[in-house]
Structures are given as structure tokens and as C-alpha cells.
Design a protein around this motif. Structure first.
Motif, mmCIF file in Angstrom:
data_model
loop_
_atom_site.group_PDB
_atom_site.id
_atom_site.type_symbol
_atom_site.label_atom_id
_atom_site.label_comp_id
_atom_site.label_asym_id
_atom_site.label_seq_id
_atom_site.Cartn_x
_atom_site.Cartn_y
_atom_site.Cartn_z
ATOM 1 N N GLY A 92 0.821 -1.213 0.000
ATOM 2 C CA GLY A 92 0.000 0.000 0.000
ATOM 3 C C GLY A 92 0.852 1.259 0.000
ATOM 4 N N ILE A 93 1.944 1.272 0.773
ATOM 5 C CA ILE A 93 2.819 2.444 0.826
ATOM 6 C C ILE A 93 3.430 2.732 -0.535
ATOM 7 C CG2 ILE A 93 5.029 3.297 1.746
ATOM 8 C CD1 ILE A 93 4.309 1.906 4.404
ATOM 9 N N VAL A 94 3.899 1.689 -1.210
ATOM 10 C CA VAL A 94 4.506 1.878 -2.532
ATOM 11 C C VAL A 94 3.484 2.415 -3.527
ATOM 12 C CG1 VAL A 94 5.568 0.692 -4.493
ATOM 13 C CG2 VAL A 94 6.279 0.124 -2.163
ATOM 14 N N LEU A 95 2.288 1.841 -3.535
ATOM 15 C CA LEU A 95 1.245 2.309 -4.457
ATOM 16 C C LEU A 95 0.816 3.731 -4.118
ATOM 17 C CD1 LEU A 95 -0.965 -0.915 -4.724
ATOM 18 C CD2 LEU A 95 0.664 -0.027 -6.406
ATOM 19 N N GLY A 96 0.727 4.043 -2.830
ATOM 20 C CA GLY A 96 0.380 5.401 -2.416
ATOM 21 C C GLY A 96 1.427 6.402 -2.856
ATOM 22 N N ALA A 97 2.702 6.029 -2.756
ATOM 23 C CA ALA A 97 3.788 6.909 -3.182
ATOM 24 C C ALA A 97 3.729 7.164 -4.684
ATOM 25 C CB ALA A 97 5.134 6.301 -2.811
ATOM 26 N N ILE A 98 3.454 6.115 -5.451
ATOM 27 C CA ILE A 98 3.323 6.292 -6.910
ATOM 28 C C ILE A 98 2.180 7.247 -7.223
ATOM 29 C CG2 ILE A 98 2.755 5.105 -9.067
ATOM 30 C CD1 ILE A 98 4.194 2.636 -7.923
ATOM 31 N N GLY A 99 1.068 7.111 -6.474
ATOM 32 C CA GLY A 99 -0.044 8.050 -6.637
ATOM 33 C C GLY A 99 0.360 9.466 -6.279
ATOM 34 N N GLY A 100 1.193 9.612 -5.260
ATOM 35 C CA GLY A 100 1.683 10.932 -4.870
ATOM 36 C C GLY A 100 2.537 11.569 -5.952
ATOM 37 N N PHE A 101 3.384 10.774 -6.592
ATOM 38 C CA PHE A 101 4.205 11.305 -7.685
ATOM 39 C C PHE A 101 3.336 11.739 -8.865
ATOM 40 C CE2 PHE A 101 7.525 8.348 -5.822
ATOM 41 C CZ PHE A 101 8.206 9.379 -5.197
ATOM 42 N N ARG A 102 2.315 10.949 -9.146
ATOM 43 C CA ARG A 102 1.392 11.314 -10.234
ATOM 44 C C ARG A 102 0.666 12.626 -9.905
ATOM 45 N NH1 ARG A 102 4.166 8.377 -12.584
ATOM 46 N NH2 ARG A 102 3.696 6.283 -13.394
ATOM 47 N N PHE A 103 0.315 12.787 -8.630
ATOM 48 C CA PHE A 103 -0.345 14.019 -8.205
ATOM 49 C C PHE A 103 0.583 15.221 -8.364
ATOM 50 C CE2 PHE A 103 -1.199 17.056 -4.696
ATOM 51 C CZ PHE A 103 -2.452 17.498 -5.092
#
Length: 370
Positions: free
Chosen positions: A351-362
Motif C-alpha cells: 500500500g505504501i509503494v502504491l500510495g507513493a506512486i499516486g503521490g508522484f502522479r499528483f
């Protein structure tokens, strides 16, 4: 054991935890170790070097954890990561929230502490906001929401959530031997994967991978071996000295930030005692400060703009809420938790890795919008 001897041992445990945390902070500052940075390097540049640092550290920590369990030095079932209840929804959503927040806040909880030691005033602000949000999610308004929603969704594993224990229950093998073999295979594979990386084998990368892996092992030994008392002189029960959870602990930084604020605010209250988590928070800052001063990299740093301030505050709240919900951060679940081969930790780290990828996209969306 007399009460006076118990107090001396408790002080020794806390000093030992502080010293090991100083080493972690020093190495993290010296090598630029950062889980968020590792994910960023992969997403933005295709560079896996810092992820290999992390992989080596986790692999060594796994082998050390189950090696000590096999020797009988620690009980692998006595940690929050290896309980019977797998709170998969809390781990997933908390991990997503934490990963997204650490991107907005320019780093996870451990990186925040390292940056404070290196002179970052905005990381100091992140620390206070993250600690406040974590405390609210431990005992306050968001705690009520967490307990009454996501924490109710779970399933039980009779053998515990550690994969070696589950495998031992299926095969009938001796649990600690199963754990050691499992750790040697998985942890060894991570170490080999790190070492075969192009240009990975240099002093800086090896210091991060080997050094931080040994730090996690040392923390498990301090808490689970040095700090374990089989029979408390007053309660006659087994106790882990300096523990906030009542169990064996290693490095984690979300809930300890909340405990640190609580200790600072209520310092005169004699019921507020120093604990394992509080001293490791202080140790991280001191270690990073010493390294920054020695290498001449100490610099005062503040917010660049109103937007920068808003993003860091939002990220701090997300990390505080998400880290407590997921039972740990990139170090708590990502290193200490994974060293136990806990299924909950694997879910949280995903979940942390996927959340971080979402943060970069944001962040990319924000740049495009501007």
C-alpha cells in the motif's frame, strides 16, 4: 530481580536503543537512505540503486531476526507484526495514505527526523503535525473512526501472521527452524539481488544496506533479549522494558512521534516515562546532526512558498493518520515488520509503494496545471 536492578536495566535498555538509533540516523544522513527517494528514483529515472540498499537491509534484518529466534534469544511471536489478526484493510488503506503523504511531505517519518538533524525547519513542522495526527489516530477523533471502520475488517491466522509460522503449521516442521530457512531463502535472495546490481557495490551503498540491516537486528536484540524480564518483581509477569506496546519492539517512527510529543507536553507528570520509541526518535535526530556537522552539510531550510507549506502540512497529516492505521511506516512496516516476514507488513508496504506512486502522479498533475 529487585526493583532497583529493574530500574537500572530499564535505563540500560533505553540508552542502548538511543545509541543504536544514533547509528541509524548517522548512516541514513551519510548515505541518503530514503524509501520514498528509492521509489522516486525508479519512477522518474529507472534507477534501482537506493531500492537495492533497502532490499539488502531488509534481507539482512530477516536473517538476523530469525537467526536470533532459532538461537532462542527472542520470541518471534512477541511483536505487533506477528499477531493472529491480519487487519488487511487497515494495512492497505493506511499504507496508501502514508505513501501518498510522504511524497507531499518530502519524505517519510524517518527521513523527516534525519532532515531535522540536518537543519530542515520545515521538517520540524512536519514532525509536530505528523505527531499530532498520529496521536489523534491512536486515541483521539480519528482513532474512533479507525476502530469503528477499517480495523473491524480482518481475518485470523491461528499460527500468527508471520509466513514462516504459517508454513510450519502446514508442514509440521519446527517453527524457529522453518523461520530461519525461510529467512535465509527470502533474505538471501534480497541480498544477492542487491549485490548483482550494476555499480551497487561501493562503500556508500554497502554501508546503507549492511549497516541499517544490522541496526534493525540490534534493535530487536535490545528490546527482545536485553530488555526482556521473565518475571517482574511486582506483577510476576513477563515484561519487555521500555515498551509502549507491551511487546518486543524495533524501529518505527509514526506512533513514537506521538509518544514524544506527549512526553514533552506532560513532562512533569510522573506517570509519563521515557520509552523505547521516544529515545529512538531523539537518537535519529542526534545521529543525523552529528553526521551533517562532520561532513559540512548542515543547512537551515524553510518553506519555499505557500503551496509548499500546504503540501507538507497535508502530507504530515496523511502520514500521521496512515502510519498508525497501517501499524507502521516505511521503517516500522517496511524494515522492522518485513524482517518478521509478516503478511500484514507485506500488505502495508504494498500500500505504501502504491500510495507513493499516486503521490508522484499528483505532483506531476500539479506541475502540468501550473
Amino acid at each position: 530481580m529487585e526493583i532497583a536492578d529493574l530500574l537500572k536495566l530499564n535505563a540500560l535498555v533505553l540508552w542502548a536503543a538511543f545509541a543504536v538509533a544514533v547509528v541509524f540516523g548517522f548512516i541514513a544522513q551519510r548515505t541518503h537512505f530514503c524509501t520514498m527517494g528509492a521509489i522516486s528514483d525508479i519512477v522518474n529515472m529507472g534507477d534501482w540503486t537506493r531500492m537495492r540498499m533497502w532490499g539488502m537491509a531488509v534481507g539482512i534484518a530477516m536473517i538476523g531476526f530469525y537467526g536470533m529466534a532459532w538461537l532462542g534469544w527472542i520470541d518471534p511471536n512477541q511483536s505487533i507484526y506477528t499477531g493472529n489478526r491480519v487487519i488487511w484493510l487497515s494495512a492497505t488503506l493506511g499504507g496508501l495514505l502514508f505513501g501518498f503523504g510522504m511524497v507531499l511531505a518530502s519524505g517519510c517519518g524517518s527521513k523527516t527526523l534525519v532532515r531535522i538533524g540536518a537543519g530542515s525547519l520545515k521538517s520540524l513542522v512536519v514532525f509536530f503535525v505528523m505527531g499530532f495526527a498520529a496521536f489523534a489516530t491512536l486515541r483521539g477523533v480519528t482513532a474512533v473512526l479507525r476502530v469503528n471502520t477499517v480495523d473491524k475488517v480482518s481475518f485470523e491466522m491461528a499460527s500468527g501472521s508471520a509466513l514462516p509460522a504459517w508454513l510450519a503449521s502446514l508442514t509440521g516442521m519446527e517453527p524457529t527452524l522453518t523461520g530461519l530457512v525461510f529467512a535465509l531463502v527470502v533474505g538471501g535472495a534480497l541480498v544477492v539481488w542487491a549485490l548483482v546490481g550494476q555499480d551497487f557495490r561501493n562503500a556508500n551503498n554497502l554501508l546503507a544496506g549492511i549497516g541499517l540491516g544490522l541496526v534493525v537486528i540490534a534493535m530487536w536484540w535490545v528490546s527482545g533479549r536485553l530488555g526482556f524480564v521473565a518475571e517482574h518483581p511486582e506483577t510476576l509477569e513477563a515484561v519487555y522494558l521500555g515498551s509502549n506496546t507491551g511487546r518486543m519492539e524495533a524501529l518505527t517512527f509514526t506512533a513514537p512521534m506521538a509518544f514524544t510529543l506527549d512526553w514533552i507536553i506532560f513532562f512533569s507528570d510522573t506517570s509519563k516515562a521515557l520509552t523505547f520509541g521516544i529515545v529512538t526518535v531523539a537518537g535519529m535526530v542526534v545521529g543525523a546532526l552529528v553526521c551533517a556537522l562532520l561532513e559540512g552539510s548542515f543547512r537551515w531550510e524553510g518553506f519555499r512558498s505557500t503551496q509548499d507549506t500546504a503540501l507538507h502540512l497535508t502530507g504530515a497529516v496523511c502520514m500521521g493518520v496512515g502510519g498508525v492505521t497501517a501499524l507502521g511506516c516505511t521503517v516500522g512496516q517496511g524494515m522492522s515488520g518485513l524482517s518478521t516476514l509478516s503478511l500484514t507488513s507485506i500488505i502495508a508496504v504494498t500500500g505504501i509503494v502504491l500510495g507513493a506512486i499516486g503521490g508522484f502522479r499528483f505532483q506531476i498533475w500539479l506541475l502540468d496545471r501550473e
